[in-house]
Structure formats: structure tokens, C-alpha cells
Design a protein around this motif. Structure first.
Motif, short mmCIF file in Angstrom:
data_model
loop_
_atom_site.label_atom_id
_atom_site.label_comp_id
_atom_site.label_asym_id
_atom_site.label_seq_id
_atom_site.Cartn_x
_atom_site.Cartn_y
_atom_site.Cartn_z
N PHE A 137 -32.65 -84.55 33.46
CA PHE A 137 -32.24 -84.01 34.81
C PHE A 137 -30.94 -83.59 34.80
CE2 PHE A 137 -30.46 -84.94 38.88
CZ PHE A 137 -30.95 -84.40 39.84
N LEU A 138 -29.96 -84.00 34.32
CA LEU A 138 -28.65 -83.72 34.21
C LEU A 138 -27.99 -82.63 33.32
CD1 LEU A 138 -27.06 -87.36 34.30
CD2 LEU A 138 -27.31 -85.62 36.25
N GLY A 139 -29.05 -82.20 32.40
CA GLY A 139 -28.78 -81.30 31.38
C GLY A 139 -27.83 -81.94 30.20
N ALA A 140 -26.97 -81.01 29.86
CA ALA A 140 -26.06 -81.35 28.76
C ALA A 140 -24.94 -82.15 29.22
CB ALA A 140 -25.69 -80.36 27.71
N ILE A 141 -24.61 -83.26 28.58
CA ILE A 141 -23.45 -84.12 29.03
C ILE A 141 -22.60 -84.12 27.88
CG2 ILE A 141 -22.58 -86.25 30.20
CD1 ILE A 141 -25.45 -86.66 31.43
N GLU A 142 -21.37 -83.68 27.98
CA GLU A 142 -20.35 -83.64 26.95
C GLU A 142 -19.51 -84.89 26.79
OE1 GLU A 142 -20.87 -81.43 24.30
OE2 GLU A 142 -22.53 -80.24 25.12
N TYR A 143 -19.31 -85.52 25.67
CA TYR A 143 -18.10 -86.67 25.82
C TYR A 143 -16.58 -85.78 25.78
CZ TYR A 143 -15.65 -90.72 24.56
OH TYR A 143 -14.66 -91.87 24.35
N SER A 144 -15.96 -86.12 26.32
CA SER A 144 -14.33 -85.91 26.41
C SER A 144 -13.63 -86.93 25.71
CB SER A 144 -13.81 -85.32 27.74
OG SER A 144 -12.60 -85.30 27.68
N GLU A 145 -13.22 -86.73 24.49
CA GLU A 145 -12.38 -87.54 23.84
C GLU A 145 -10.88 -87.64 24.62
OE1 GLU A 145 -12.10 -87.19 19.78
OE2 GLU A 145 -14.41 -87.04 19.63
N GLU A 146 -10.44 -86.66 25.18
CA GLU A 146 -9.23 -86.58 25.87
C GLU A 146 -9.32 -87.57 26.90
OE1 GLU A 146 -6.21 -83.34 28.41
OE2 GLU A 146 -8.13 -82.71 27.21
N TYR A 147 -10.35 -87.61 27.84
CA TYR A 147 -10.29 -88.28 28.94
C TYR A 147 -11.42 -89.74 29.02
CZ TYR A 147 -8.32 -84.10 31.25
OH TYR A 147 -7.46 -83.24 31.53
N VAL A 148 -11.79 -89.82 27.72
CA VAL A 148 -12.66 -90.91 27.38
C VAL A 148 -13.78 -90.97 28.57
CG1 VAL A 148 -12.66 -93.16 26.53
CG2 VAL A 148 -10.62 -91.99 26.20
N TRP A 149 -14.55 -90.06 28.80
CA TRP A 149 -15.57 -90.02 29.73
C TRP A 149 -16.56 -88.95 29.43
CZ3 TRP A 149 -11.85 -89.04 34.37
CH2 TRP A 149 -11.43 -87.71 34.58
N TYR A 150 -17.68 -88.99 30.02
CA TYR A 150 -18.67 -87.90 29.81
C TYR A 150 -18.56 -87.02 31.17
CZ TYR A 150 -21.35 -90.19 26.25
OH TYR A 150 -21.34 -90.61 25.02
N GLU A 151 -18.84 -85.81 30.82
CA GLU A 151 -18.75 -84.80 31.85
C GLU A 151 -19.98 -83.68 31.67
OE1 GLU A 151 -13.73 -83.76 31.19
OE2 GLU A 151 -15.39 -82.46 29.94
N GLY A 152 -20.47 -83.38 33.15
CA GLY A 152 -21.47 -82.71 33.13
C GLY A 152 -21.44 -81.57 34.17
#
Length: 91
Positions: A9-24
Motif C-alpha cells: 500500500f505505502l510503496g517503497a519506504i526508505e530508512y533515514s539514518e540522519e533522522y532515524v526514521w522511515y520516510e515515504g
């Protein structure tokens, strides 16, 4: 942590090491992008991912309603204060 989650549903969700969260990013029904950032740890991975799907679905399904509501509430304010010469009507 997984670097990329490929969700149906959400597609590709990338982990951000800079912010320590996932972004989509996902598009609403009008093709406009809804961005999301969220933190998932190993203890609540499935729960947070499911919650994120529900929130994004609600946003995607309601985006045009939110915009119409905001336009209706702000039109008079715009015409009375922000507009220099151009008056916008409800049509």
C-alpha cells in the motif's frame, strides 16, 4: 533495521539514518504527494506499519475534502485582508 520496506500500500519506504526514521511518499486520488515520516523499532514494527497505512489511507481519501473545507473557511478572509486587487468568488 531494514533500509527499505516495500509495502503493497505505502510503496517503497526508505530508512533515514540522519533522522532515524522511515520516510515515504504516496499520491492521493488527485495525484498530489502525501509525505510521511515515522519511527519504527523492532518491538512495534508491524503495529506502527499498520497504523501508518490507516492514517495515510484516511489522508489520501480525504485530501480533497480538506482542501475544499479550508477554501470555504478562508475565502472571505483572503478577500477581506490578503487580496490586494483580485477578489476570488466561490465559483
Amino acid at each position: 533495521m531494514q533500509k527499505t520496506i516495500n509495502d503493497s500500500f505505502l510503496g517503497a519506504i526508505e530508512y533515514s539514518e540522519e533522522y532515524v526514521w522511515y520516510e515515504g511518499k504516496i499520491k492521493d486520488h488527485n495525484g498530489e504527494v502525501i509525505e510521511s515520516e515515522f519511527y519504527i523499532d523492532n518491538d512495534n514494527f508491524d503495529e506502527i506499519l499498520e497504523f501508518t497505512r490507516k492514517v495515510i489511507k484516511n489522508l489520501r481519501d480525504s485530501a480533497s475534502k480538506f482542501k475544499l473545507y479550508a477554501a470555504e473557511k478562508l475565502l472571505d478572509l483572503y478577500n477581506d485582508t490578503w487580496s490586494e486587487d483580485e477578489i476570488i468568488d466561490r465559483e
